[in-house]
Structures are given as structure tokens and as C-alpha cells.
Enzyme design. Structure first.
Site, PDB file in Angstrom:
ATOM      1  N   CYS A   1       0.787  -1.246   0.000  1.00  0.00           N
ATOM      2  CA  CYS A   1       0.000   0.000   0.000  1.00  0.00           C
ATOM      3  C   CYS A   1       0.815   1.291   0.000  1.00  0.00           C
ATOM      4  O   CYS A   1       0.394   2.261  -0.636  1.00  0.00           O
ATOM      5  CB  CYS A   1      -1.071  -0.004   1.073  1.00  0.00           C
ATOM      6  SG  CYS A   1      -0.504  -0.388   2.679  1.00  0.00           S
TER       7      CYS A   1
ATOM      8  N   ARG B   1      15.746   2.252   0.899  1.00  0.00           N
ATOM      9  CA  ARG B   1      15.630   0.966   0.188  1.00  0.00           C
ATOM     10  C   ARG B   1      15.140  -0.127   1.141  1.00  0.00           C
ATOM     11  O   ARG B   1      15.667  -1.230   1.149  1.00  0.00           O
ATOM     12  CB  ARG B   1      16.953   0.580  -0.487  1.00  0.00           C
ATOM     13  CG  ARG B   1      16.723  -0.417  -1.649  1.00  0.00           C
ATOM     14  CD  ARG B   1      18.018  -0.923  -2.275  1.00  0.00           C
ATOM     15  NE  ARG B   1      18.849   0.123  -2.760  1.00  0.00           N
ATOM     16  CZ  ARG B   1      20.158   0.229  -2.470  1.00  0.00           C
ATOM     17  NH1 ARG B   1      20.744  -0.669  -1.711  1.00  0.00           N
ATOM     18  NH2 ARG B   1      20.859   1.225  -2.963  1.00  0.00           N
ATOM     19  N   SER B   2      14.139   0.219   1.958  1.00  0.00           N
ATOM     20  CA  SER B   2      13.614  -0.808   2.867  1.00  0.00           C
ATOM     21  C   SER B   2      12.790  -1.801   2.050  1.00  0.00           C
ATOM     22  O   SER B   2      12.338  -1.497   0.944  1.00  0.00           O
ATOM     23  CB  SER B   2      12.754  -0.168   3.956  1.00  0.00           C
ATOM     24  OG  SER B   2      11.570   0.360   3.400  1.00  0.00           O
TER      25      SER B   2
ATOM     26  N   ASP C   1      20.517   4.203  -0.551  1.00  0.00           N
ATOM     27  CA  ASP C   1      20.381   3.951   0.883  1.00  0.00           C
ATOM     28  C   ASP C   1      21.665   4.369   1.575  1.00  0.00           C
ATOM     29  O   ASP C   1      22.526   5.014   0.974  1.00  0.00           O
ATOM     30  CB  ASP C   1      19.898   2.528   1.190  1.00  0.00           C
ATOM     31  CG  ASP C   1      20.999   1.504   1.259  1.00  0.00           C
ATOM     32  OD1 ASP C   1      22.136   1.828   0.860  1.00  0.00           O
ATOM     33  OD2 ASP C   1      20.730   0.387   1.720  1.00  0.00           O
TER      34      ASP C   1
ATOM     35  N   PHE D   1       7.867  10.485   2.292  1.00  0.00           N
ATOM     36  CA  PHE D   1       6.944   9.555   2.959  1.00  0.00           C
ATOM     37  C   PHE D   1       7.375   9.220   4.375  1.00  0.00           C
ATOM     38  O   PHE D   1       6.662   8.512   5.098  1.00  0.00           O
ATOM     39  CB  PHE D   1       6.710   8.290   2.113  1.00  0.00           C
ATOM     40  CG  PHE D   1       7.894   7.358   1.979  1.00  0.00           C
ATOM     41  CD1 PHE D   1       8.235   6.473   2.979  1.00  0.00           C
ATOM     42  CD2 PHE D   1       8.659   7.369   0.825  1.00  0.00           C
ATOM     43  CE1 PHE D   1       9.314   5.606   2.842  1.00  0.00           C
ATOM     44  CE2 PHE D   1       9.741   6.514   0.671  1.00  0.00           C
ATOM     45  CZ  PHE D   1      10.072   5.628   1.687  1.00  0.00           C
ATOM     46  N   ALA D   2       8.541   9.726   4.813  1.00  0.00           N
ATOM     47  CA  ALA D   2       8.973   9.474   6.195  1.00  0.00           C
ATOM     48  C   ALA D   2       8.079  10.239   7.159  1.00  0.00           C
ATOM     49  O   ALA D   2       7.461  11.247   6.790  1.00  0.00           O
ATOM     50  CB  ALA D   2      10.419   9.915   6.368  1.00  0.00           C
TER      51      ALA D   2
HETATM   52  P1  NAD Z   1      13.655   1.459   7.449  1.00  0.00           P
HETATM   53  O1  NAD Z   1      14.392   1.853   8.677  1.00  0.00           O
HETATM   54  O2  NAD Z   1      13.329   0.032   7.208  1.00  0.00           O
HETATM   55  O3  NAD Z   1      14.477   1.961   6.165  1.00  0.00           O
HETATM   56  C1  NAD Z   1      15.114   3.188   6.107  1.00  0.00           C
HETATM   57  C2  NAD Z   1      15.880   3.324   4.792  1.00  0.00           C
HETATM   58  O4  NAD Z   1      16.469   4.618   4.737  1.00  0.00           O
HETATM   59  C3  NAD Z   1      16.990   2.319   4.601  1.00  0.00           C
HETATM   60  O5  NAD Z   1      17.039   1.914   3.244  1.00  0.00           O
HETATM   61  C4  NAD Z   1      18.246   3.141   4.934  1.00  0.00           C
HETATM   62  O6  NAD Z   1      19.423   2.670   4.301  1.00  0.00           O
HETATM   63  C5  NAD Z   1      17.850   4.490   4.397  1.00  0.00           C
HETATM   64  N1  NAD Z   1      18.595   5.568   5.015  1.00  0.00           N
HETATM   65  C6  NAD Z   1      18.704   5.858   6.326  1.00  0.00           C
HETATM   66  N2  NAD Z   1      19.507   6.930   6.496  1.00  0.00           N
HETATM   67  C7  NAD Z   1      19.911   7.319   5.270  1.00  0.00           C
HETATM   68  C8  NAD Z   1      20.745   8.342   4.784  1.00  0.00           C
HETATM   69  N3  NAD Z   1      21.321   9.210   5.603  1.00  0.00           N
HETATM   70  N4  NAD Z   1      20.949   8.450   3.457  1.00  0.00           N
HETATM   71  C9  NAD Z   1      20.365   7.583   2.613  1.00  0.00           C
HETATM   72  N5  NAD Z   1      19.555   6.599   3.015  1.00  0.00           N
HETATM   73  C10 NAD Z   1      19.337   6.452   4.323  1.00  0.00           C
HETATM   74  O7  NAD Z   1      12.336   2.354   7.444  1.00  0.00           O
HETATM   75  P2  NAD Z   1      10.941   2.219   6.619  1.00  0.00           P
HETATM   76  O8  NAD Z   1      10.087   1.144   7.211  1.00  0.00           O
HETATM   77  O9  NAD Z   1      11.198   2.202   5.165  1.00  0.00           O
HETATM   78  O10 NAD Z   1      10.285   3.616   7.017  1.00  0.00           O
HETATM   79  C11 NAD Z   1      10.921   4.819   6.652  1.00  0.00           C
HETATM   80  C12 NAD Z   1      10.056   5.989   7.052  1.00  0.00           C
HETATM   81  O11 NAD Z   1       8.851   5.952   6.316  1.00  0.00           O
HETATM   82  C13 NAD Z   1       9.649   6.022   8.514  1.00  0.00           C
HETATM   83  O12 NAD Z   1       9.640   7.373   8.958  1.00  0.00           O
HETATM   84  C14 NAD Z   1       8.246   5.449   8.497  1.00  0.00           C
HETATM   85  O13 NAD Z   1       7.480   5.933   9.583  1.00  0.00           O
HETATM   86  C15 NAD Z   1       7.738   5.987   7.188  1.00  0.00           C
HETATM   87  N6  NAD Z   1       6.665   5.196   6.565  1.00  0.00           N
HETATM   88  C16 NAD Z   1       5.607   5.898   6.077  1.00  0.00           C
HETATM   89  C17 NAD Z   1       4.567   5.228   5.468  1.00  0.00           C
HETATM   90  C18 NAD Z   1       3.406   6.021   4.926  1.00  0.00           C
HETATM   91  O14 NAD Z   1       2.545   5.462   4.279  1.00  0.00           O
HETATM   92  N7  NAD Z   1       3.357   7.297   5.142  1.00  0.00           N
HETATM   93  C19 NAD Z   1       4.577   3.839   5.373  1.00  0.00           C
HETATM   94  C20 NAD Z   1       5.700   3.141   5.826  1.00  0.00           C
HETATM   95  C21 NAD Z   1       6.746   3.848   6.414  1.00  0.00           C
END
Ligand code: NAD
Length: 314
Positions: free
Chosen positions: A146, A181-182, A204, A267-268
Site C-alpha cells: 500500500c 531501500r527498505s 540507501d 513519505f517518512a
Molecule cells: P527502514 O528503517 O526500514 O528503512 C530506512 C531506509 O532509509 C533504509 O534503506 C536506509 O538505508 C535508508 N537511510 C537511512 N539513512 C539514510 C541516509 N542518511 N541516506 C540515505 N539513506 C538512508 O524504514 P521504513 O520502514 O522504510 O520507514 C521509513 C520511514 O517511512 C519512517 O519514517 C516510516 O514511519 C515511514 N513510513 C511511512 C509510510 C506512509 O505510508 N506514510 C509507510 C511506511 C513507512
């Protein structure tokens, strides 16, 4: 500083078309679709998100039940929900164990109730650009995860998809950088956009990869090229779209790297773009996407019901 040329576009505005569509479908159903959320962690932000999912779902004509369980009982509770015909969709709030066991738990959710689209079959179909579960009849669309799907819909709304091109090629000629790249968002999103014809730089913390379908889109689905030697600044300078998802309040995408007129989407949960000046460069800026994600989650729920012949009208 002069006033910026760019505009902020809110997720609520983009979600409206989808929420209206959801209400129009649920209002005709003989019974409200029922979604169950499992919360097995003590994270207050997960609880807030779960409550917000509930509120939104109810306002759009769905039933929503939040079940708080102990970690040890979660697997058993998922199996009970899988077997309960009154439940149409299941969402599990992660992290639970914050290790590989979470991936196992995700796979315990029945493929018929997986509103998040994280079942192995759905993910594998997405990576291989297989769009239907029944490839012969093409009646049952495969479910897409999603959050990546929400970003696709946002890009459609913002006019990045070129409707003059054929289905599956509508991002031909577009370059996108994704900073994340999660397995839940960044990697599937890179694959989806590359499958639709874009050249995607997936960034990433360790490296940059390129996802693409080759010259003239001659490949049926994307390939990944490792260890791209270009820097973030190099790839951003070529990018029509920059998408960020870095889970840190300290991270800010350098505004000076953004190409003039590019589209920026975050999206973070944290603000990854510098709001003081991002619109000095970006043409369109989407600061958050949550409202579109939840609309996609509920849209997936209706699609699952349709795939399983459970969408009965009054
Ligand atoms: P995660 O921790 O699994 O992945 C984070 C990613 O960011 C990794 O690929 C990491 O290598 C990369 N990263 C971290 N620091 C970095 C940097 N300085 N430079 C480049 N890349 C970097 O997190 P996730 O589950 O993917 O979630 C990420 C964010 O998205 C969170 O804030 C989460 O709350 C948000 N999120 C939002 C939604 C939405 O629908 N709005 C859904 C899922 C997650």
C-alpha cells in the site's frame, strides 16, 4: 529570499478521489467490510497510527477492530482471524520483534486477507511485473503493497505518468531518485516505477543502485545495476522526481541538489526536505503521504473481497 515558484500539494487533496470512490462502493454493500488490526508492541506512535486507521476506516464505511495482543500470542490470533469468515482484511502493526521473525509473522496472514500486499506471492508478482493473479483471464488483479502504491497514485495525480503512452510504459523518459531501500517501501517502489518505464536511482545509507528496463524499455521487467559510481548530487541533478523516506529528524535532503522544477515527495514521518527553501527548487512538494496510504489499504481490502467473490451489493 524571493517567494517560491513551487507549490505544496497535500495528501488529503490527492486522497479525496479515492476516499469518495471507497464511500460510493461501501455505501452499496449489504454488509460493511471488516478490517482487524493487531497491535503487539508498546510503541505509542504505532497505537496512534492504529487508532487513526480505525477512525478513517469507519468514516469511509468500513468496520475496524483493534486487537491488542501479547507478542507470543500474535501468530495464533492471526490464524484465528484467517479462519474467521466475518473478517475481510488483516493488518499487523510492525515492528513486533524487530528482526526476521517479523517477516515470518507477516507471511502468517492469509493471502486472501493481506491488505498491505506483503504476502510473498504479491511481492514476487510485483518484482516480476505480473499484474494479475489469474494471468489467463486477467480478472483478479494482484495486490500491491500500500505505501508504494500510494506513491504511484500521487505521481499519477501530479501528472508524472504520461497518459499518452501505453499501460506499463507511462513513466518512460522519467528519472526518479528514492532515498530509502527498505523491503516495505523503498525497494518495491523502485521496482514498481522501473517496471512502469522510469529510470530509478535507489539510494540507501551504503550505496546507490539503478533500476531500469534497459534501452527503449526492451526488458519485460526491471533489472538492477549495483554500485553506481555517481554521487547523490549527480543522480539528483538528473531526477524529475525525488522521493525520501529516511526515518531520522536529523536528515535533510540538500535543497541545492534538487533540479529546478523537480517534484519532491516525502513519505517518512520526519520532514526530510528543508521546508524553508525546498519550493525554491521543487515545482511540487508533497510533505506527507499517510492519507493516500490508508486509502490504498482500504482499496486493497475491497480488491481482496472482489478477488474472493465477497463484494455483495444490497
Ligand atoms: P527502514 O528503517 O526500514 O528503512 C530506512 C531506509 O532509509 C533504509 O534503506 C536506509 O538505508 C535508508 N537511510 C537511512 N539513512 C539514510 C541516509 N542518511 N541516506 C540515505 N539513506 C538512508 O524504514 P521504513 O520502514 O522504510 O520507514 C521509513 C520511514 O517511512 C519512517 O519514517 C516510516 O514511519 C515511514 N513510513 C511511512 C509510510 C506512509 O505510508 N506514510 C509507510 C511506511 C513507512
Amino acid at each position: 529570499m524571493s517567494s517560491p515558484a513551487g507549490k505544496t500539494i497535500l495528501a488529503s487533496k490527492i486522497a479525496k478521489q479515492y476516499t469518495d470512490e471507497l464511500i460510493s462502493i461501501t455505501s452499496k454493500l449489504s454488509k460493511k467490510p471488516r478490517l482487524v488490526g493487531f497491535l503487539a508492541n508498546q510503541d505509542p506512535s504505532a497505537k496512534m497510527y492504529a487508532e487513526w486507521t480505525g477512525k478513517t476506516s469507519r468514516s469511509l464505511g468500513f468496520e475496524y477492530e483493534l486487537v491488542e495482543v501479547e507478542k507470543e500470542n500474535l501468530e495464533e490470533e492471526i490464524y484465528k482471524a484467517n479462519a474467521n469468515d466475518d473478517i475481510n482484511g488483516i493488518i499487523v502493526y510492525f515492528p513486533v520483534y524487530n528482526n526476521r521473525q517479523d517477516q515470518y509473522l507477516q507471511q502468517c496472514v492469509s493471502i486472501e486477507k493481506d491488505v498491505e500486499g506483503l504476502n510473498f506471492t504479491y511481492i514476487s508478482n510485483m518484482y516480476h511485473n505480473i499484474r494479475f493473479l489469474d494471468d489467463d483471464l486477467k480478472q483478479k488483479k494482484s495486490i500491491l503493497p500500500c505505501t508504494p502504491l500510494a506513491i504511484v497514485k500521487i505521481l499519477e495525480y501530479l501528472g508524472v505518468y504520461n497518459n499518452l503512452l501505453s499501460y506499463g510504459n507511462k513513466l518512460y523518459g522519467k528519472t526518479v531518485t528514492i532515498v530509502n531501500r527498505s523491503e516495505i517501501v523503498g525497494r518495491p517502489l523502485a521496482a514498481l516505477l522501473a517496471n512502469d518505464g522510469a529510470t530509478v536511482y535507489s539510494v540507501d545509507i551504503n550505496d546507490i543502485q539503478k533500476f531500469e528496463r534497459g534501452d527503449g524499455l526492451h526488458l519485460k521487467h526491471h533489472r538492477v545495476i549495483d554500485n553506481i559510481k555517481e554521487s547523490l548530487q549527480d543522480v539528483a541533478a538528473k531526477s524529475d522526481v525525488i522521493i525520501t523516506g529516511v526515518p531520522s529528524p536529523l536528515y535533510k535532503f540538500p535543497t541545492e541538489f534538487i533540479k529546478d522544477g523537480a517534484i519532491c515527495i516525502n513519505f517518512a514521518s520526519e520532514k526530510n526536505f528543508n521546508e524553508d527553501d525546498v519550493k525554491q527548487r521543487a515545482s511540487l512538494y508533497v510533505p506527507m503521504i499517510g492519507k493516500v496510504t490508508i486509502a490504498m489499504l482500504l482499496r486493497n481490502l475491497l480488491r481482496l473481497m472482489a478477488n474472493n467473490n465477497k463484494l455483495e451489493e444490497n
